[in-house]
Design a protein around this motif. Structure first.
Motif, PDB file in Angstrom:
ATOM      1  N   GLN A 127       0.818  -1.207   0.000  1.00 22.93           N
ATOM      2  CA  GLN A 127       0.000   0.000   0.000  1.00 22.93           C
ATOM      3  C   GLN A 127       0.853   1.259   0.000  1.00 22.93           C
ATOM      4  OE1 GLN A 127      -3.397   0.008  -0.251  1.00 22.93           O
ATOM      5  NE2 GLN A 127      -3.189  -2.210  -0.496  1.00 22.93           N
ATOM      6  N   LEU A 128       2.153   1.088   0.216  1.00 22.15           N
ATOM      7  CA  LEU A 128       3.077   2.225   0.234  1.00 22.15           C
ATOM      8  C   LEU A 128       3.907   2.329  -1.037  1.00 22.15           C
ATOM      9  CD1 LEU A 128       4.469   1.866   3.884  1.00 22.15           C
ATOM     10  CD2 LEU A 128       2.675   3.411   3.091  1.00 22.15           C
ATOM     11  N   VAL A 129       4.311   1.166  -1.557  1.00 15.61           N
ATOM     12  CA  VAL A 129       5.209   1.130  -2.721  1.00 15.61           C
ATOM     13  C   VAL A 129       4.559   0.313  -3.824  1.00 15.61           C
ATOM     14  CG1 VAL A 129       7.558   0.657  -3.499  1.00 15.61           C
ATOM     15  CG2 VAL A 129       7.134   1.174  -1.095  1.00 15.61           C
ATOM     16  N   SER A 130       4.473   0.907  -5.000  1.00 12.28           N
ATOM     17  CA  SER A 130       3.742   0.270  -6.103  1.00 12.28           C
ATOM     18  C   SER A 130       4.552  -0.783  -6.851  1.00 12.28           C
ATOM     19  CB  SER A 130       3.281   1.348  -7.105  1.00 12.28           C
ATOM     20  OG  SER A 130       4.416   2.045  -7.632  1.00 12.28           O
ATOM     21  N   LEU A 132       7.268  -3.003  -5.571  1.00 16.42           N
ATOM     22  CA  LEU A 132       8.169  -3.755  -4.700  1.00 16.42           C
ATOM     23  C   LEU A 132       8.747  -4.959  -5.441  1.00 16.42           C
ATOM     24  CD1 LEU A 132       6.378  -3.896  -1.223  1.00 16.42           C
ATOM     25  CD2 LEU A 132       8.473  -2.675  -1.798  1.00 16.42           C
ATOM     26  N   SER A 133      10.061  -5.139  -5.300  1.00 17.15           N
ATOM     27  CA  SER A 133      10.703  -6.285  -5.953  1.00 17.15           C
ATOM     28  C   SER A 133      10.848  -7.469  -5.004  1.00 17.15           C
ATOM     29  CB  SER A 133      12.086  -5.878  -6.474  1.00 17.15           C
ATOM     30  OG  SER A 133      12.895  -5.384  -5.425  1.00 17.15           O
ATOM     31  N   ASP A 134      10.851  -7.192  -3.709  1.00 13.58           N
ATOM     32  CA  ASP A 134      10.992  -8.245  -2.716  1.00 13.58           C
ATOM     33  C   ASP A 134       9.655  -8.458  -2.009  1.00 13.58           C
ATOM     34  OD1 ASP A 134      11.578  -9.922  -0.608  1.00 13.58           O
ATOM     35  OD2 ASP A 134      13.430  -8.901  -0.044  1.00 13.58           O
ATOM     36  N   PRO A 135       9.019  -9.603  -2.225  1.00 16.71           N
ATOM     37  CA  PRO A 135       7.700  -9.845  -1.620  1.00 16.71           C
ATOM     38  C   PRO A 135       7.746  -9.966  -0.095  1.00 16.71           C
ATOM     39  CG  PRO A 135       8.558 -11.847  -2.632  1.00 16.71           C
ATOM     40  CD  PRO A 135       9.477 -10.738  -3.037  1.00 16.71           C
ATOM     41  N   ASN A 136       8.946 -10.142   0.453  1.00 17.71           N
ATOM     42  CA  ASN A 136       9.086 -10.277   1.895  1.00 17.71           C
ATOM     43  C   ASN A 136       9.403  -8.949   2.584  1.00 17.71           C
ATOM     44  OD1 ASN A 136       8.724 -13.153   1.931  1.00 17.71           O
ATOM     45  ND2 ASN A 136      10.812 -13.362   1.126  1.00 17.71           N
ATOM     46  N   THR A 137       9.283  -7.847   1.862  1.00 17.17           N
ATOM     47  CA  THR A 137       9.525  -6.523   2.446  1.00 17.17           C
ATOM     48  C   THR A 137       8.522  -6.244   3.561  1.00 17.17           C
ATOM     49  OG1 THR A 137      10.386  -5.661   0.357  1.00 17.17           O
ATOM     50  CG2 THR A 137       9.644  -4.049   1.973  1.00 17.17           C
ATOM     51  N   LYS A 138       9.027  -5.755   4.682  1.00 21.55           N
ATOM     52  CA  LYS A 138       8.160  -5.377   5.802  1.00 21.55           C
ATOM     53  C   LYS A 138       8.098  -3.853   5.887  1.00 21.55           C
ATOM     54  CE  LYS A 138      10.332  -7.986   8.856  1.00 21.55           C
ATOM     55  NZ  LYS A 138      10.656  -8.605  10.163  1.00 21.55           N
ATOM     56  N   ALA A 139       6.947  -3.332   6.287  1.00 23.10           N
ATOM     57  CA  ALA A 139       6.757  -1.881   6.355  1.00 23.10           C
ATOM     58  C   ALA A 139       6.182  -1.488   7.709  1.00 23.10           C
ATOM     59  CB  ALA A 139       5.825  -1.411   5.243  1.00 23.10           C
ATOM     60  N   SER A 169       3.986   5.392  -3.411  1.00 22.22           N
ATOM     61  CA  SER A 169       5.209   5.857  -4.074  1.00 22.22           C
ATOM     62  C   SER A 169       5.845   4.728  -4.869  1.00 22.22           C
ATOM     63  CB  SER A 169       6.216   6.362  -3.037  1.00 22.22           C
ATOM     64  OG  SER A 169       5.660   7.356  -2.211  1.00 22.22           O
ATOM     65  N   THR A 170       6.819   5.093  -5.702  1.00 19.55           N
ATOM     66  CA  THR A 170       7.602   4.093  -6.420  1.00 19.55           C
ATOM     67  C   THR A 170       8.939   3.916  -5.693  1.00 19.55           C
ATOM     68  OG1 THR A 170       8.708   5.707  -7.845  1.00 19.55           O
ATOM     69  CG2 THR A 170       6.581   4.830  -8.601  1.00 19.55           C
ATOM     70  N   THR A 171       9.624   2.844  -6.017  1.00 19.80           N
ATOM     71  CA  THR A 171      10.929   2.589  -5.402  1.00 19.80           C
ATOM     72  C   THR A 171      11.888   3.737  -5.673  1.00 19.80           C
ATOM     73  OG1 THR A 171      10.605   0.199  -5.662  1.00 19.80           O
ATOM     74  CG2 THR A 171      12.863   0.972  -5.286  1.00 19.80           C
ATOM     75  N   GLN A 172      11.845   4.268  -6.891  1.00 25.34           N
ATOM     76  CA  GLN A 172      12.742   5.357  -7.263  1.00 25.34           C
ATOM     77  C   GLN A 172      12.428   6.627  -6.482  1.00 25.34           C
ATOM     78  OE1 GLN A 172      15.431   5.083  -9.419  1.00 25.34           O
ATOM     79  NE2 GLN A 172      15.894   7.024  -8.442  1.00 25.34           N
TER      80      GLN A 172
END
Length: 326
Positions: A127-130, A132-139, A169-172
């Motif tokens: 919901q924060l980053v459109s 994400l390359s890592d599905p295990n990212t925690k926010a 947001s995007t990663t960039q």
């Protein structure tokens, strides 16, 4: 005839004197070289001893160096210890000092704001980053922030990022305006700020404090220590009704608490309650169980205009921190 003999003898004396001087000078130089050589050898021995001593000292320091945790809490600590973190939210120095300068619009006209702790609340990274390359990212969302923009942390097994956002947001975009540290940079930052880290570790609460993220420094001794520790505040969790009752029966004025509602509940036992007194008021109350009998309440009074903005003079609205009995 006598004059010639005297002249010849004079010449012999002069020549003899000349050889005498030359021989003495050569002998003196030989002695000086011999004398100079010995101190040089002593110096070389001293240098060698000094070098061995330094190597031994370095080895001792390396052996006694504290290991660095790489759980999400310590990743966050490293991020807020990084220069520039105060432009995104409350940084380590401000948390240590217990006050910060608001970065909200008009915040330059406000005085120091009080802060006693920071809470990281788990949220959906997608919901924060459109992208994400890592599905295990925690926010996590960080509260309180220092202004009208929400503060977030992203963590993976390899790195962590601190950033502000109001929309997806995007990663960039995050990379352009946030602070990103790899695990090695996190370790280096924590090692360079040992005293600061120790002073604020207990002031940061993560809703997954018993983080499943493995620590690079775990040992059998540390594991044994963890196994023998007494139950933490998570075993004394509050119900919504308990939290509301404790807040409303505390010494905080009823005018500030009467509209309070539970905004978030964390696995570590803490809760965030938010009230909206008046037309534009907004107050944040963090309730944290200390043990089975007591609960600490940290209060921040402010305005909802332009996002949550703490007031300049907190003391005129109520206590900033109190401990109540259940």
């Amino acid at each position: 005839m006598k004059k010639i003999i005297i002249a010849v003898m004079g010449a012999v004396v002069v020549i003899g004197a000349g050889f005498g001087i030359g021989a003495y000078t050569q002998h003196e130089q030989t002695q000086k070289k011999a004398t100079t050589k010995q101190p040089t050898q002593k110096h070389e021995k001293k240098t060698s001893h000094s070098s061995a001593k330094k190597t031994s000292s370095r080895s001792a320091k390396s052996a006694s160096k504290l290991e660095v945790n790489l759980d999400d809490k310590h990743k966050f600590l490293a991020l807020i210890e990084t220069p520039g973190a105060n432009k995104l939210g409350i940084d380590a120095q401000q948390l240590q000092a217990g006050s910060y300068k608001s970065t909200a619009v008009g915040g330059e006209n406000l005085g120091p704001q009080k802060v006693s702790s920071l809470t990281l609340t788990s949220t959906d990274a997608n919901q924060l980053v459109s992208d994400l390359s890592d599905p295990n990212t925690k926010a996590y969302q960080v509260t309180p922030g220092s202004g009208g923009v929400n503060v977030y942390v992203l963590t993976t097994s390899n790195d962590a990022t601190l950033f502000c956002a109001q929309n997806v947001s995007t990663t960039q975009q995050i990379a352009d305006q946030g602070i990103h540290l790899t695990n090695s940079e996190i370790e280096q930052t924590l090692s360079q700020n040992t005293a600061l880290t120790k002073s604020i570790t207990d002031k940061v609460f993560v809703d997954a404090d018993n983080d499943a993220t493995p620590s690079s420094s775990s040992s059998s001794e540390q594991q044994s220590d963890q196994d023998t520790k007494p139950a933490t505040a998570s075993s004394h969790k509050l119900s919504d009704a308990d939290a509301l009752s404790l807040l409303k029966n505390s010494s905080i004025p009823e005018t500030e608490t009467r509209t309070a509602q539970v905004a978030q509940t964390n696995p570590d036992g803490s809760m965030l309650l938010v009230s909206y007194p008046g037309a534009k008021g907004e107050n944040h109350f963090i309730l944290r169980p200390i043990n089975g009998d007591q609960v600490k309440i940290d209060a921040t009074y402010g305005s909802a205009q332009g996002g949550f903005t703490p007031f300049e003079n907190q003391s005129q609205y109520g206590p900033s921190s109190i401990t109540v009995s259940r």
